[in-house]
Design a protein around this motif. Structure first.
Motif, mmCIF file in Angstrom:
data_model
loop_
_atom_site.group_PDB
_atom_site.id
_atom_site.type_symbol
_atom_site.label_atom_id
_atom_site.label_comp_id
_atom_site.label_asym_id
_atom_site.label_seq_id
_atom_site.Cartn_x
_atom_site.Cartn_y
_atom_site.Cartn_z
ATOM 1 N N PRO A 165 1.283 -4.945 -5.901
ATOM 2 C CA PRO A 165 0.235 -4.331 -6.733
ATOM 3 C C PRO A 165 -1.169 -4.484 -6.133
ATOM 4 O O PRO A 165 -1.974 -5.291 -6.582
ATOM 5 C CB PRO A 165 0.367 -5.066 -8.072
ATOM 6 C CG PRO A 165 0.903 -6.415 -7.697
ATOM 7 C CD PRO A 165 1.779 -6.209 -6.499
ATOM 8 N N VAL A 166 -1.451 -3.668 -5.125
ATOM 9 C CA VAL A 166 -2.741 -3.748 -4.441
ATOM 10 C C VAL A 166 -3.852 -3.162 -5.314
ATOM 11 O O VAL A 166 -3.584 -2.440 -6.275
ATOM 12 C CB VAL A 166 -2.697 -3.046 -3.065
ATOM 13 C CG1 VAL A 166 -1.633 -3.683 -2.183
ATOM 14 C CG2 VAL A 166 -2.426 -1.551 -3.212
ATOM 15 N N HIS A 167 -5.108 -3.448 -4.948
ATOM 16 C CA HIS A 167 -6.250 -3.065 -5.784
ATOM 17 C C HIS A 167 -7.168 -2.031 -5.140
ATOM 18 O O HIS A 167 -8.215 -1.701 -5.694
ATOM 19 C CB HIS A 167 -7.060 -4.317 -6.147
ATOM 20 C CG HIS A 167 -6.256 -5.340 -6.888
ATOM 21 N ND1 HIS A 167 -5.875 -5.182 -8.198
ATOM 22 C CD2 HIS A 167 -5.724 -6.528 -6.478
ATOM 23 C CE1 HIS A 167 -5.163 -6.241 -8.572
ATOM 24 N NE2 HIS A 167 -5.053 -7.060 -7.547
ATOM 25 N N GLY B 185 0.797 -1.224 0.000
ATOM 26 C CA GLY B 185 0.000 0.000 0.000
ATOM 27 C C GLY B 185 0.826 1.269 0.000
ATOM 28 O O GLY B 185 1.990 1.282 -0.423
ATOM 29 N N GLU B 186 0.210 2.346 0.487
ATOM 30 C CA GLU B 186 0.840 3.663 0.503
ATOM 31 C C GLU B 186 0.692 4.314 1.872
ATOM 32 O O GLU B 186 -0.372 4.252 2.482
ATOM 33 C CB GLU B 186 0.195 4.571 -0.546
ATOM 34 C CG GLU B 186 0.414 4.119 -1.980
ATOM 35 C CD GLU B 186 -0.108 5.131 -2.996
ATOM 36 O OE1 GLU B 186 0.275 6.312 -2.906
ATOM 37 O OE2 GLU B 186 -0.904 4.730 -3.858
ATOM 38 N N ALA B 187 1.775 4.944 2.340
ATOM 39 C CA ALA B 187 1.765 5.710 3.598
ATOM 40 C C ALA B 187 3.093 6.435 3.713
ATOM 41 O O ALA B 187 4.095 6.021 3.121
ATOM 42 C CB ALA B 187 1.557 4.799 4.805
ATOM 43 N N GLY C 106 -4.565 -1.260 7.501
ATOM 44 C CA GLY C 106 -5.900 -0.690 7.358
ATOM 45 C C GLY C 106 -6.056 -0.033 6.002
ATOM 46 O O GLY C 106 -5.293 -0.281 5.073
ATOM 47 N N GLY C 107 -7.053 0.828 5.909
ATOM 48 C CA GLY C 107 -7.325 1.506 4.653
ATOM 49 C C GLY C 107 -8.798 1.847 4.528
ATOM 50 O O GLY C 107 -9.563 1.753 5.501
#
Length: 292
Positions: free
Chosen positions: A169-171, A159-161, A241-242
């Motif tokens: 390669p998350v969706h 992910g991103e943070a 999380g997200g």
């Protein structure tokens, strides 16, 4: 961590050839953001007679993330992937409309003593991607972004943070972070997170407002602003999380979907062996005779 809404204790679960500690789903909390399932495997000391042999089994509607602390697993799937995962690397398999995989102790380790320890995670897919073609990616440990911040070691596994982006390669919008600290110190990282959040303590402890939280506890936040907490000396924690999806996700055995009828079809397809096969694999896990 004044906004803890729920503390989930790890519960023992049997996955066939192996005992695990289940963290999600939980009756009071079915998901955290898009994360719908987390198992803590081990730590297990295995003799030369003990091997991990999770026979071919199916998935739909999710991505699986395998992250090891110790040991090794040979992954094989119906896409044709055959990859050994080692500590620090990521196996990311997206089931989409349907995939079958097995997880076994690699051949060269089967007659020796070994350890196995790690996390098995399921991430639900956005509704519009639930029927995508299956894919598999292996991301090596040295590709995972790692940095030091305020005296702690950080890794962005997926992910991103914190202005970083993992190559996994998350969706959907999510994050999965590792934080390690040799010294006890205060952290304030909430402003860099979003959506729903939870914190899992692997080693050591964290403390907040006079409360000390120990390993095998999952702390679910009321929102992503985890505020300030103190991480103990020689501690390792995971924050994930997200953004949650607008629709509920249903889980039945290894199937995840926003539609119950889709799960029923997957169940029937597996019982009648209509799923794709894994090259070179025989045997399979039968559908269990129960309903969740």
């Amino acid at each position: 961590m004044s906004n803890i809404s729920l503390i989930i204790e790890e519960r023992a679960a049997d996955i066939g050839s192996f005992m695990v500690g289940r963290l999600l789903p939980f009756r009071q909390k079915r998901a955290v953001g898009p994360f719908v399932f987390i198992d803590h495997m081990g730590p297990a000391k295995m003799s030369e007679r003990d091997n991990m042999d999770v026979l071919p089994h199916p998935h739909i509607g999710l991505s699986t993330l395998t992250f090891l602390f110790e040991g090794s697993i040979m992954h094989r799937d119906s896409i044709g992937s055959e990859v050994e995962i080692k500590p620090g690397a990521v196996n990311w398999m997206t089931a989409g409309k349907g995939v079958v995989h097995s997880e076994r102790t690699p051949e060269y380790l089967r007659n020796s003593t070994k350890n196995l320890h790690g996390l098995q995670i399921w991430v639900a897919l956005p509704k519009e991607l639930e029927e995508m073609d299956p894919t598999f990616f292996h991301i090596s440990a040295d590709e995972i972004p790692a940095w030091e911040q305020d005296g702690v070691e950080m890794k962005l596994i997926a992910g991103e943070a914190f202005g970083m982006k993992s190559p996994v390669p998350v969706h959907s919008k999510l994050y999965f972070l590792e934080i390690k600290s040799k010294e006890a110190q205060k952290l304030n990282i909430g402003s860099d997170l979003f959506g729903e959040s939870a914190l899992y303590i692997l080693d050591g402890n964290i403390s907040s407002e006079g409360n000390v939280f120990e390993p095998k506890q999952l702390l679910v936040a009321k929102n992503s602003k985890l505020c300030e907490f103190e991480i103990g000396a020689n501690s390792t924690i995971y924050i994930f999380g997200g953004e949650p999806f607008p629709e509920e996700r249903f889980i039945n055995w290894n199937f995840v979907s926003s539609r119950k009828e889709r799960i029923e079809k997957a169940k029937d397809d597996w019982i009648h062996q209509r799923f794709p096969k894994i090259p070179g694999e025989t045997g399979f896990v039968p559908y269990p005779e129960y309903n969740k």
